[in-house]
Write an enzyme that holds these catalytic residues in place. Sequence first.
Site, PDB file in Angstrom:
ATOM      1  N   ASP A  28       0.830  -1.207   0.000  1.00 41.17           N
ATOM      2  CA  ASP A  28       0.000   0.000   0.000  1.00 41.17           C
ATOM      3  C   ASP A  28       0.864   1.256   0.000  1.00 41.17           C
ATOM      4  OD1 ASP A  28      -2.289   1.506   0.037  1.00 41.17           O
ATOM      5  OD2 ASP A  28      -2.692   1.232   2.179  1.00 41.17           O
ATOM      6  N   ASN A  76     -10.676  -2.624  -5.801  1.00 42.62           N
ATOM      7  CA  ASN A  76      -9.894  -1.794  -6.722  1.00 42.62           C
ATOM      8  C   ASN A  76     -10.557  -1.620  -8.101  1.00 42.62           C
ATOM      9  OD1 ASN A  76      -6.609  -2.865  -5.501  1.00 42.62           O
ATOM     10  ND2 ASN A  76      -7.868  -1.127  -4.895  1.00 42.62           N
TER      11      ASN A  76
HETATM   12  C1  FPP Z   1      -1.857   0.291  -3.307  1.00 46.69           C
HETATM   13  O1  FPP Z   1      -1.415   1.611  -3.460  1.00 46.69           O
HETATM   14  C2  FPP Z   1      -1.388  -0.541  -4.389  1.00 46.69           C
HETATM   15  C3  FPP Z   1      -2.173  -1.096  -5.354  1.00 46.69           C
HETATM   16  C4  FPP Z   1      -3.631  -0.896  -5.415  1.00 46.69           C
HETATM   17  C5  FPP Z   1      -1.649  -1.932  -6.424  1.00 46.69           C
HETATM   18  C6  FPP Z   1      -0.366  -2.658  -6.177  1.00 46.69           C
HETATM   19  C7  FPP Z   1       0.380  -2.681  -7.432  1.00 46.69           C
HETATM   20  C8  FPP Z   1       1.735  -2.683  -7.566  1.00 46.69           C
HETATM   21  C9  FPP Z   1       2.622  -2.789  -6.441  1.00 46.69           C
HETATM   22  C10 FPP Z   1       2.386  -2.530  -8.900  1.00 46.69           C
HETATM   23  C11 FPP Z   1       2.093  -3.560  -9.929  1.00 46.69           C
HETATM   24  C12 FPP Z   1       2.098  -4.956  -9.435  1.00 46.69           C
HETATM   25  C13 FPP Z   1       2.883  -5.957  -9.887  1.00 46.69           C
HETATM   26  C14 FPP Z   1       2.702  -7.310  -9.334  1.00 46.69           C
HETATM   27  C15 FPP Z   1       3.937  -5.764 -10.878  1.00 46.69           C
HETATM   28  P1  FPP Z   1      -2.503   2.762  -3.517  1.00 46.69           P
HETATM   29  O2  FPP Z   1      -2.675   3.149  -4.934  1.00 46.69           O
HETATM   30  O3  FPP Z   1      -3.749   2.327  -2.807  1.00 46.69           O
HETATM   31  O4  FPP Z   1      -1.773   3.884  -2.688  1.00 46.69           O
HETATM   32  P2  FPP Z   1      -2.461   5.035  -1.826  1.00 46.69           P
HETATM   33  O5  FPP Z   1      -3.204   4.364  -0.717  1.00 46.69           O
HETATM   34  O6  FPP Z   1      -1.295   5.831  -1.345  1.00 46.69           O
HETATM   35  O7  FPP Z   1      -3.352   5.804  -2.767  1.00 46.69           O
END
Ligand code: FPP
Length: 262
Positions: A28, A76
């Site tokens: 996250d 998501n």
């Molecule tokens: C949360 O950050 C992360 C995600 C919803 C997606 C996770 C994806 C990756 C780590 C990259 C791609 C994955 C792979 C396996 C190559 P957020 O967007 O919720 O962050 P925030 O809470 O700060 O908005």
Amino acid sequence: MTDTSASLESLYPLDRQRLPAHVAIIMDGNGRWAQRRGLSRVRGHAAGAESVRAVVRQARKIGISYLTLYAFSEENWQRPSTEIRALMALLTRYLHRELKEMQDNRIAFRAIGNLSRLPVEVQRELAKTEAATAEGTEMVLTLALSYGARSEIVAAARALAREVEAGRLRPEDIDQARFARHLFTVDLPDPDLLIRTSGEFRLSNFLLWQSAYTELYFTPTLWPDFREEEFVKAVWEYQQRDRRFGLTQEQIRQTGIANPRR
Ligand code: FPP
């Protein structure tokens, strides 16, 4: 950031006999990481993909047997379609780029979740990667995609109800082990350690059944900044914990093993 194995090892000396077999991670903070730099959220996810690469390598190097990453939740799907498309593209590129390294390191790749909701080209890439790494014996890398623990539990309940309805199963024969066989994680042990980055203290619908006795580790570090050192630190901290599974210290001593549930 400490970058040599030797200094990492001296900072956080690990007991190889007491490694967590299964580490699960809620990745996250990509959005906040990007926002703090005046970048788009997509750039945050791209930086997050680099952390995925670093953590997978480090987990394999340490000797972790199972690593499960929460890459995309059922919730998501409500994100802007441009962000979803970018995430799917990043994922496809990641699988393509990492295939050889996974094979060379004998890592078996798997995906769990409601995969039929994913774009067909992503489904195809996932299936191809699973098949091409099926011989991997050293570590199982599982990506949770379009995953939600409550849906997973409801689907298991439905499957069992159908067996009862068909007369193949008596309700009194449903126990925890039989229930768990209907979860996506049927081939995985329960996680020993669950890490969540970005300073949030919740499980967000991730592995709710499987985490009943899991050690939780929360860090304020945003996922794109969570690299080798932070991972080793989390494993080291896990090794300082006293796991009891509801037993007394005396009972734990009598079982003679670090993890009486495994
Ligand atoms: C949360 O950050 C992360 C995600 C919803 C997606 C996770 C994806 C990756 C780590 C990259 C791609 C994955 C792979 C396996 C190559 P957020 O967007 O919720 O962050 P925030 O809470 O700060 O908005």
